[in-house]
Every structure is written in C-alpha cells, then in structure tokens.
Design a protein around this motif. Structure first.
Motif, PDB file in Angstrom:
ATOM      1  N   PHE A 163       0.825  -1.214   0.000  1.00 59.37           N
ATOM      2  CA  PHE A 163       0.000   0.000   0.000  1.00 59.37           C
ATOM      3  C   PHE A 163       0.855   1.257   0.000  1.00 59.37           C
ATOM      4  O   PHE A 163       0.481   2.280   0.572  1.00 59.37           O
ATOM      5  N   THR A 164       2.020   1.177  -0.604  1.00 65.79           N
ATOM      6  CA  THR A 164       2.850   2.375  -0.744  1.00 65.79           C
ATOM      7  C   THR A 164       3.250   2.532  -2.206  1.00 65.79           C
ATOM      8  O   THR A 164       3.191   1.585  -2.985  1.00 65.79           O
ATOM      9  N   ASP A 165       3.655   3.739  -2.545  1.00 64.64           N
ATOM     10  CA  ASP A 165       4.180   4.040  -3.874  1.00 64.64           C
ATOM     11  C   ASP A 165       5.685   4.276  -3.743  1.00 64.64           C
ATOM     12  O   ASP A 165       6.176   4.524  -2.646  1.00 64.64           O
ATOM     13  N   PRO A 166       6.405   4.286  -4.886  1.00 61.48           N
ATOM     14  CA  PRO A 166       7.793   4.744  -4.827  1.00 61.48           C
ATOM     15  C   PRO A 166       7.806   6.216  -4.388  1.00 61.48           C
ATOM     16  O   PRO A 166       6.831   6.909  -4.684  1.00 61.48           O
ATOM     17  N   PRO A 167       8.826   6.730  -3.729  1.00 60.41           N
ATOM     18  CA  PRO A 167      10.074   6.021  -3.441  1.00 60.41           C
ATOM     19  C   PRO A 167      10.012   5.114  -2.200  1.00 60.41           C
ATOM     20  O   PRO A 167      10.874   4.269  -2.046  1.00 60.41           O
ATOM     21  N   VAL A 168       8.985   5.298  -1.347  1.00 60.44           N
ATOM     22  CA  VAL A 168       8.927   4.494  -0.126  1.00 60.44           C
ATOM     23  C   VAL A 168       8.889   3.004  -0.484  1.00 60.44           C
ATOM     24  O   VAL A 168       9.627   2.186   0.064  1.00 60.44           O
ATOM     25  N   HIS A 169       8.028   2.681  -1.442  1.00 60.98           N
ATOM     26  CA  HIS A 169       7.900   1.285  -1.858  1.00 60.98           C
ATOM     27  C   HIS A 169       9.241   0.675  -2.281  1.00 60.98           C
ATOM     28  O   HIS A 169       9.608  -0.411  -1.847  1.00 60.98           O
ATOM     29  N   ASP A 170       9.953   1.404  -3.127  1.00 60.55           N
ATOM     30  CA  ASP A 170      11.199   0.854  -3.666  1.00 60.55           C
ATOM     31  C   ASP A 170      12.228   0.656  -2.559  1.00 60.55           C
ATOM     32  O   ASP A 170      12.977  -0.310  -2.552  1.00 60.55           O
ATOM     33  N   ARG A 171      12.231   1.612  -1.632  1.00 59.51           N
ATOM     34  CA  ARG A 171      13.195   1.510  -0.533  1.00 59.51           C
ATOM     35  C   ARG A 171      12.876   0.288   0.319  1.00 59.51           C
ATOM     36  O   ARG A 171      13.745  -0.543   0.601  1.00 59.51           O
ATOM     37  N   LEU A 172      11.595   0.143   0.703  1.00 56.04           N
ATOM     38  CA  LEU A 172      11.215  -0.986   1.548  1.00 56.04           C
ATOM     39  C   LEU A 172      11.446  -2.313   0.831  1.00 56.04           C
ATOM     40  O   LEU A 172      12.071  -3.231   1.357  1.00 56.04           O
ATOM     41  N   ARG A 173      10.956  -2.388  -0.383  1.00 53.29           N
ATOM     42  CA  ARG A 173      11.057  -3.657  -1.091  1.00 53.29           C
ATOM     43  C   ARG A 173      12.515  -4.020  -1.366  1.00 53.29           C
ATOM     44  O   ARG A 173      12.913  -5.172  -1.258  1.00 53.29           O
ATOM     45  N   GLY A 174      13.310  -3.000  -1.685  1.00 49.05           N
ATOM     46  CA  GLY A 174      14.733  -3.247  -1.911  1.00 49.05           C
ATOM     47  C   GLY A 174      15.401  -3.808  -0.664  1.00 49.05           C
ATOM     48  O   GLY A 174      16.189  -4.760  -0.731  1.00 49.05           O
ATOM     49  N   THR A 175      15.067  -3.222   0.483  1.00 49.56           N
ATOM     50  CA  THR A 175      15.657  -3.694   1.739  1.00 49.56           C
ATOM     51  C   THR A 175      15.229  -5.121   2.038  1.00 49.56           C
ATOM     52  O   THR A 175      16.033  -5.977   2.390  1.00 49.56           O
ATOM     53  N   ILE A 176      13.928  -5.362   1.880  1.00 50.85           N
ATOM     54  CA  ILE A 176      13.386  -6.668   2.234  1.00 50.85           C
ATOM     55  C   ILE A 176      13.915  -7.751   1.309  1.00 50.85           C
ATOM     56  O   ILE A 176      14.078  -8.903   1.680  1.00 50.85           O
ATOM     57  N   ASN A 177      14.187  -7.350   0.083  1.00 51.58           N
ATOM     58  CA  ASN A 177      14.649  -8.332  -0.892  1.00 51.58           C
ATOM     59  C   ASN A 177      16.046  -8.867  -0.571  1.00 51.58           C
ATOM     60  O   ASN A 177      16.384  -9.967  -0.970  1.00 51.58           O
ATOM     61  N   ARG A 178      16.817  -8.101   0.166  1.00 48.75           N
ATOM     62  CA  ARG A 178      18.215  -8.485   0.388  1.00 48.75           C
ATOM     63  C   ARG A 178      18.362  -9.863   1.037  1.00 48.75           C
ATOM     64  O   ARG A 178      19.081 -10.700   0.510  1.00 48.75           O
ATOM     65  N   PRO A 179      17.681 -10.117   2.167  1.00 50.25           N
ATOM     66  CA  PRO A 179      17.849 -11.460   2.728  1.00 50.25           C
ATOM     67  C   PRO A 179      17.026 -12.524   2.005  1.00 50.25           C
ATOM     68  O   PRO A 179      17.192 -13.715   2.267  1.00 50.25           O
ATOM     69  N   PHE A 180      16.144 -12.120   1.092  1.00 53.68           N
ATOM     70  CA  PHE A 180      15.167 -13.050   0.520  1.00 53.68           C
ATOM     71  C   PHE A 180      15.628 -13.709  -0.772  1.00 53.68           C
ATOM     72  O   PHE A 180      15.295 -14.857  -1.055  1.00 53.68           O
ATOM     73  N   GLY A 181      16.372 -12.957  -1.587  1.00 53.19           N
ATOM     74  CA  GLY A 181      16.677 -13.531  -2.905  1.00 53.19           C
ATOM     75  C   GLY A 181      17.939 -12.967  -3.519  1.00 53.19           C
ATOM     76  O   GLY A 181      18.690 -12.246  -2.860  1.00 53.19           O
TER      77      GLY A 181
END
Ligand SMILES: Cc1cc2nc3c(=O)[nH]c(=O)nc-3n(C[C@H](O)[C@H](O)[C@H](O)COP(=O)(O)OP(=O)(O)OC[C@H]3O[C@@H](n4cnc5c(N)ncnc54)[C@H](O)[C@@H]3O)c2cc1C
Lengths: 464, 402
Positions: free
Chosen positions: B85-103
């Motif tokens: 439920f967010t748009d960039p840039p918040v979305h990109d920042r969060l998703r980028g961070t979360i992606n690090r340990p995930f894939g």
C-alpha cells in the motif's frame, strides 16, 4: 525464374542466403522456418563460431560470471541450414543473383538477407593498435582475451571512449579492483547517447566507484616498449599515463565494404532499406529480392520524421530480422513494416540503465520520476512538444508506460501526477547533447497495436 | 444485468464458485464505471498497461473520502502501511531492503535452502493420509505447508500459529472491498494491532538474540515500525495465497482427468500445469486498492483523477484477445504470460517462494495419493472475493503409495 514471381514456389523450393551469421541472421532463419519456408537456406558467416550473444561480452563475461564460449544464442528451433562459417562474403552480383565468397565459391540466391552488422572501430594508428595490450571488444575472442588480461595481474587500465561499451568495461575493471582511467573526448560519459544532463549522472557514478575519469580530452598516442608492449598513453592535455592495457571503445563501423560496386545503397552509415527491410539500390529504387536487418540496416521510421535510423540494439536486431524474414516469403499486401520503438539496456556500476525511443532527438528533458541525485529515476525527453524518448536508471519497470507515451505522441512535458514525482511542475531543461539535432516538422504519427502483426501507423493532428 | 451492479455481484458470495461468467460480461466493456465512481478494468492489455502506469497509485490515502480504503491502517494501529500500500520512493526503498535477505543477488541460496525441510513437511502431511478414505485437501495439506514455509522464512515460531491464524484470517478478509459485516474495519484494525504487537515482541527478541530467518536479518536495517508492518504483510500473504494456489491446482486437476493422467505419466508437466492454473484460477482475483492520480485514457475511456480502480486480474487472464480459447485449461499453452502474480513494481514479492512450494507439493500429492473423486463440486468457498479459494476440499481417496 518462377520462384521470383510465385510466392508459393519460393516458400517451397526457393533458395535463401543469409550473409552474417549472428543474432539477426539466426533469428531470421528461425522465423523463415517457423513461417513454413522449406527451401534451401545457407548461412554465411566470417566468424568461426555459430551465432552467439554479444551483450554479455562486456558484462558477465568480463566479470568471469559467464565464459565467452558459453554465450551461444539459444536456438528457438531447428533451422536445417547449410552453414558456411569462417568464410566472408566478398561481393554481390545482382545480375547473376549470387554472392561470391573470399574462397572463390559462389552461392546463388532467390532472396538474400544481409545481416553483416558492425565491427569495432579500431585505434586510428595501425602500429599503435598492434601493440600488445591494446584491445577492442566486439567478438567472443576479444572478450576472452581481455578477460585473461584483466585477471592476469595488470594494475591500470585505460579505457578510450566512455560510451556504453567503454563504461561497461570500466565498471568491470573496478569490480576486479583494477585502477582504471577513462578518457572521453566529450564533456561526460554516455553524452552522445543520452545528453549532458544524464551524462553528469554517469560522470558522478563513475567517480563514486573510483574511476579516474577524464572528460574533454582525447588520447593522442599509445606508446610501446622494446618488446612491442603498451607502456603509456599520451593525452591531448599533455598528460601521460603509464598503462599496460588500453581498451579502444570508439564505437562501431558498419560491415558494408563487401557490397561496394554491387549497386545497393550501402555505405559507412549502413544499408538503406525501406520499412519492410527491402534494400534500396543506389538510385533509391527498392529491390525486391535483397533484404537487410540488424546493426547494418538503416530504415525510415514514421515516428521519427521518417528519418533513416540505424540502431545498434539487440532488440532491434531481433525484431527487424523477424520482419525481414516474414516479408521475404510473402506477397506484397501481406508484408509488414518494421516499426520497432528503439530500446536498449546497459548495466554498469551496479545500475541498470534502460532507454526507449530516440533520446538524441530530444532537445529537452524532465525528470518525471525519482531524482537524478539518487541515481534512480526516469527522465523523459521531448521533441517539438511531444514525448520522444525516456531513460531510466534502476527504473526499467516503468519504461513500458513511456513506450506507450512515445507511440501515442503524448504531449511533452507530461502534465499528469505520477508516483514518485518529486516536483509539482515539471520544468523542462536542455538535455545538452553536444550536437543538437534540429528536425524540421511536427508530429503527425502515432503507432497502434500490441504486437508486430497488429502494429500500424495512424495519422493524427499535430499537437502544436 | 444493469450497469453499476457488477462489482456488487462479484463480491456477492453467490458467485464465488464460478465468477468467470461475470468476468466475461465485464470484458464486454474493458473499462467500466460503477455508480459509485469506481472503475473496473478487465481486459488483458488494459490491466497490464495500468499495472505499469505511474499515474496509478497503491497508496490508499490518495482515495477521495467516502471510498473504501482496503488495507488502510487506521491511524490508531500506529503502524505504517505495508509496502503493497505504498508508492515509490517508499515502496522501492522498503522492497529493496526486504529483498536483500530473501533472494538474489544478495541471498541467492536462501529459498533453495528451505527445500529440504519443506519437502519433509510434504512427506509428513501425506504420510498422515495413510488409512483414511477421505481427506480435506485444504486442512490436511494445502494450509499447513505454506504456513510452515512463511514461519521459516520469517523466523516465526511455528507453535504460535494457532494464535496468529485468526488475526491473519481477519486481515485477509479486510482486503475484500465489500467484506460483509459492518464492524469489519474495526475488527481488521484490532487484528492488525494485535498481530503487530505479537510481532513487535518477537522482533525485539530477535534484535537481542538474532536467529535464522528474515526478521533477524532485517532488524538492523529497518525501523521497528516498518519491519513490523512488513512482517504483518508477509505473514498474512504467506497464509492466504499459496494455500489457494495449491488447492486450486488440486481441484483443477481433479476436474480434468485427461490432464491428470498425462501428468501422472510425465511429472515434467508440473511446470506448465502450475503456470496454467495461475492463469486459469489465480489466487488473487483482482486488485481493488489502486487510485488514479491523474486523468487516464484507456481503451477509449477516461478514468478521472481520484477514481478508485479495480484491476481484474482473473478476468484479464481469460481475455480471448490475449489467450486463445481462454476458458480451456490447457497446459500446452505457449507464451503463457498470465497476470496471476500481477505485473509491474508490485509483482508478487513471494512468487519465487510460492513456485517452490507448488513444485514441491503438487507432483508429490498426485504421485502418492490415489484420488477417487471430489466429494463436493463445487466445494465450499471462502467468503473473500479477492483472495478466492475453497474453504474445504473434501475428496475421497483410495490409498497411498510410498
Ligand atoms: C560488447 C557489446 C555489448 C553490447 N551490449 C548491448 C546491450 O547491453 N544492449 C543492447 O541492446 N545491445 C547491446 N549490444 C549490441 C548488440 O549486440 C547488437 O545490436 C547485435 O549483436 C546486432 O546483431 P546483428 O546480427 O545485426 O550484427 P552482429 O552481431 O554484428 O553480427 C554480424 C555478423 O556478420 C559477420 N560478418 C560481417 N561481414 C561479413 C561478411 N562480409 N561475410 C560474412 N559475415 C560477415 C560478422 O562477423 C558478425 O558475425 C552490444 C554489443 C557489443 C559488441
């Protein structure tokens, strides 16, 4: 010959010859078979290898993540062709309808497809170019040799030219922990393709990653030692750098020399063809049996004022080859235009760069999403009040949208609100191309359709 | 069928078992305005292009007052919105961070490393079928696997599952734009608060004693509130979507004995079968939480700025302009670029995990279990119109191979 007039005969038993056995050549051959061509197919290529992919050669292969010999292009299907590899086409006899090879063989055709692409522009001074340590990067062998050199204990590398290939090489060098100097005659890296505003971002990116970037200078001489090994380079500002490796990245030259005297409209800027990939002769009359596709072709694009565009892009080679193959074996009214929207990508210094449209036509740009300072953005280029191109740094997922904006002749600057737009109004700024291209008349064209088979040109009133 | 009522019919439970005729009706008008000003988009190219359109926002605070705001956290929960439920840039920042340990590129082996344990779970669940002549595929198989997976991914104790199961259910229902009862929003808010509080304690513990899983890995890089909101989202998504995907695949195969027979002879068919189910019966049927930030022209209609927009993924997946004979379940389909996991920057974060689970679960289920018949067809469905799937899938079985 009946195969000339009767498409059905041509499809069943015609002879098709493809000169240039790389990306465009292979995709065309596959398309021909897919569309039911059962005649004879000959693939002529001067390289020894079966078709392979070039984009990884300056990226994964230089990092050791893929071996250059593993970049063979995946085959979509069996093409049942006669392969003549390691032998170049020497000339074309249009009257006899045959291609002569350097070994003296002749190969007759009913339809000819030319996909001879480009080669790296060599260092201008042949003796200096021959020094051990001076490289260009175009082929699988180039990439393998350069990789061996970069991982063989060198310290400093000089990259001459900061276009896409040069910048990717510099990026790979930094990942190997090598010191690298980049010399660029223009004011910034990538400036020819994307202009000075985005060039400034690329400039910062390179410096941030430890590149010794020198813009506004050219390399004037490469100097060798006693044993013919590169030792140092001289720059136009008087400076001298000690280097063991120089990678010459000064763009590409089109492989058209073999066509000299054949009567087709081929020259240093490529082979002129119509939007259906049919090659023009020197009189500007379209041939019906000779086609061209890929890096070597130049064709008029309705969206860009019918200017003849020659594109050195992977995706263009694929789609143009498919269109050429389709048109070669069908009757006039079934032919399709090559209305590809130019698109390319690059990856360097950890950033994914992608572009659609023709940025160099865009005199102005706005940052529509993100910010230049964060090196994460979409910049939109305008040309006479319409959107003509878009470039993203780490924002490739948005480009499909801007592609539609370009195809539909959307007004520039964009006025709508969008996610990640940081300023209320979008103030266009000069995109700062070194040599601005000033076109002559306004937009009257849009493209419609979701796939090549549906794509059509629609005339619309000018936005002016 | 009069205009203005179709969204109500879609959310109406009466259509849950087979919403596809409604979607076909909807596609007759690719972009359709409902009386309350909501726009429904139902054809493939239009949905895909809007999902990639920067003028469409997932941030529900852009909705004009008076419209449903699914997923919107009430201010009192004290939690920021989760990243869908967010748009960039918040979305990109969060998703980028979360992606690090995930894939990949940072953790290329994280998900692969879970395979062994998840395969064991599959085996244990199926072993328990021994001696039974009837099972509920949801309860006995499709539900426990994803729950174990998401607990492992996050590093949440599996034993606590009965506690957060209830909260996850309530939150998932709140995604449904017309979820039945009037106190729905308050219930969802309370559930989010309680689940948040549970996770907040857990995250605090992980900060002090890091262990395996994403919560520990992310704790140093995220604010407690962001991490809590993320954990809530992933936990709920992990509960409610893959379950439906596994169940829908089972149901679809049992309804298509010819394909099932081929599959049992050729296990490699799993890949196209699973992709085809994601097209044919997608676990997320539509995305009802986007808002137009500007006037958007699509397919001859202008969606005015400020309008809520529903992107009808399941309808788009059966658009005859994009898929030949779309109502046919056909694993031989070429070029199956379905929207089952959505597209664009909000493309399903968990897709790689879901695919791993499906590929572990489905072939093994049909290898070991000899099914005789569906006991109820259609089976009873969950109330949720967005996360659509059977509540139970009772089947008669005739035995189990080793
Ligand atoms: C290092 C590198 C990186 C790249 N990265 C990207 C990227 O990131 N993104 C992107 O979009 N594009 C990229 N490109 C461009 C892309 O690779 C080209 O657009 C594509 O290869 C063009 O294909 P083609 O078949 O037209 O020409 P080519 O691949 O150039 O093939 C032409 C073939 O014809 C042969 N030939 C020439 N003359 C003769 C003759 N007389 N007789 C017989 N054979 C002949 C040549 O030896 C060659 O094998 C990159 C290119 C290079 C070199």
């Amino acid at each position: 010959m009946s195969a000339d007039t009767d498409v059905e005969v041509l499809r069943r038993q015609g002879r098709i010859v493809v000169v240039g056995a790389s990306l465009a050549g292979l995709r065309a051959a596959e398309t021909l078979r897919e569309k039911g061509f059962t005649g004879s197919l000959t693939m002529i290529g001067d390289e020894l290898y079966e078709p392979y992919d070039r984009p990884p050669l300056s990226k994964q292969a230089l990092l050791g993540r893929a071996r250059p010999e593993d970049t063979a292009l995946p085959r979509r299907r069996d093409i049942d062709a006669e392969w003549r590899l390691g032998v170049a086409a020497a000339d074309l006899d249009r009257d006899a309808k045959q291609v002569r090879l350097v070994n003296g063989d002749t190969v007759p055709y009913d339809r000819l497809l030319i996909t001879t692409g480009t080669r790296a522009r060599p260092w201008f001074h042949p003796e200096e170019a021959a020094l051990d340590g001076v490289f260009v990067l175009r082929t699988r062998d180039d990439s393998a040799r350069l990789y061996r050199k970069l991982t063989g204990g060198v310290r400093r590398v000089l990259v001459i030219g900061a276009g896409f290939t040069g910048s990717e090489v510099a990026s790979a060098c930094r990942e190997h922990g090598l010191e690298v100097t980049v010399a660029e005659r223009g004011p910034a890296p990538l400036v020819g393709a994307l202009g000075g505003v985005i060039g400034a971002v690329a400039d910062r990116l390179q410096r941030k990653h430890g590149v010794d970037l020198r813009c506004g200078v050219s390399v004037t001489a490469l100097e060798g030692g006693d044993v013919g090994r590169l030792r140092r380079a001289h720059l136009s500002d008087g400076s001298v750098i000690d280097v063991e490796v120089a990678v010459v990245s000064l763009g590409a030259m089109r492989n058209t020399e073999w066509l000299a005297g054949s009567g087709v409209a081929a020259g240093p800027r490529g082979i002129a063809c119509d939007a259906g990939c049919r090659v023009f002769d020197v009189n500007g009359i379209v041939t019906d049996d000779i086609y061209a596709a890929g890096d070597v072709a130049r064709s008029p694009h309705p969206l860009f004022d019918y200017q003849f565009l020659a594109l050195e892009h992977w995706g263009n080679a694929v789609e143009q080859a498919e269109i050429a193959a389709h048109n070669m074996i069908c009757a006039g009214p079934d032919r399709r235009p090559h209305l590809w929207l130019p698109m390319f990508w690059s990856s360097q210094f950890g950033v994914n760069i992608k572009s659609v449209g023709v940025p160099s036509l865009g005199g102005q740009l706005v940052v529509a999403q993100g910010t230049l300072a964060e090196e994460r953005f979409v910049a939109v280029y305008g040309y006479r009040g319409r959107v003509i191109a878009a470039v993203s740094f780490d924002g490739a997922k948005w480009l499909g949208f801007y592609e539609q904006q370009i195809a539909s002749g959307a007004p520039f600057p964009p006025e709508y609100r969008s996610v990640d737009r940081r300023s209320e109004t979008l103030q266009p700024i000069e995109s700062a191309f070194p040599d601005p291209h000033l076109p002559t008349h306004g937009p009257t064209i849009t493209l419609t359709g979701h796939s090549p088979s549906e794509r059509r040109v629609t005339f619309v009133p000018s936005h002016a | 069928m009069t205009s203005g009522t179709i969204s109500a019919q879609i959310t109406d439970y009466a259509h849950r078992a087979d919403p596809y005729p409604l979607y076909a009706e909807l596609r007759k008008q690719p972009v359709r305005r409902e009386d309350d000003g909501t726009y429904l988009v139902s054809t493939y190219y239009e949905v895909r292009s809007l999902a990639n359109d920067p003028r469409l926002s997932n941030d529900t605070s852009n909705r004009p007052p008076g419209y449903a705001r699914p997923g919107q956290p009430a201010e009192e929960t004290g939690l920021p919105p989760s990243f869908i439920f967010t748009d960039p840039p918040v979305h990109d920042r969060l998703r980028g961070t979360i992606n690090r340990p995930f894939g990949p590129p940072h953790s290329p082996r994280f998900l692969d490393g879970l395979r062994g344990e998840l395969a064991k779970v599959v085996t244990e669940l199926l072993d328990a079928f021994e001696g039974k002549d009837q099972v509920d595929v949801v309860e006995d198989f499709a539900y426990p696997l994803p729950v174990t997976a998401i607990c492992r991914v996050l590093g949440v104790p599996r034993e606590d599952e009965p506690r957060f199961h209830v909260w996850a259910d309530v939150l998932a229902s709140s995604l449904d734009p017309r979820s039945g009862d009037d106190d729905g929003p308050e219930k969802a808010q309370r559930a989010r608060q309680e689940l948040g509080a549970y996770l907040s304690d857990l995250i605090e513990t992980k900060r002090r004693h890091p262990g395996p899983g994403m919560l520990s890995a992310l704790a140093p890089d995220m604010t407690p509130a962001d991490l809590e909101a993320t954990a809530v989202l992933l936990l709920v998504a992990g509960h409610e979507t893959t379950v439906n995907a596994i169940t829908n695949t089972t149901l679809t195969l049992l309804r298509h004995p010819d394909v099932l027979e081929r599959f049992q002879k050729d296990p490699d068919l799993a890949v196209p079968i699973i992709e085809e189910v994601l097209r044919y019966e997608p676990p997320v049927q539509f995305v009802p939480w986007t808002t137009a930030l500007a006037d958007i022209d699509v397919a001859g209609t202008t969606i005015p700025k400020g309008s809520p927009v529903w992107l009808m993924l399941a309808a788009a997946n059966r658009d005859p302009r994009r898929f030949e004979d779309p109502d046919r379940f056909d694993p031989d389909r070429k070029d199956n670029e379905h929207l089952g996991f959505y597209t664009g920057i909000h493309y399903c974060f968990g897709a790689p995990l879901a695919r791993i689970e499906l590929h572990l679960a489905v072939p093994e289920l049909f290898r070991r279990v000899k099914f005789s018949r569906l006991i109820e067809d259609p089976p009873p469905y969950r109330a949720n119109a967005v996360l659509r799937g059977p509540r139970q899938l009772p089947v008669a079985i005739e035995g189990l191979t080793a």
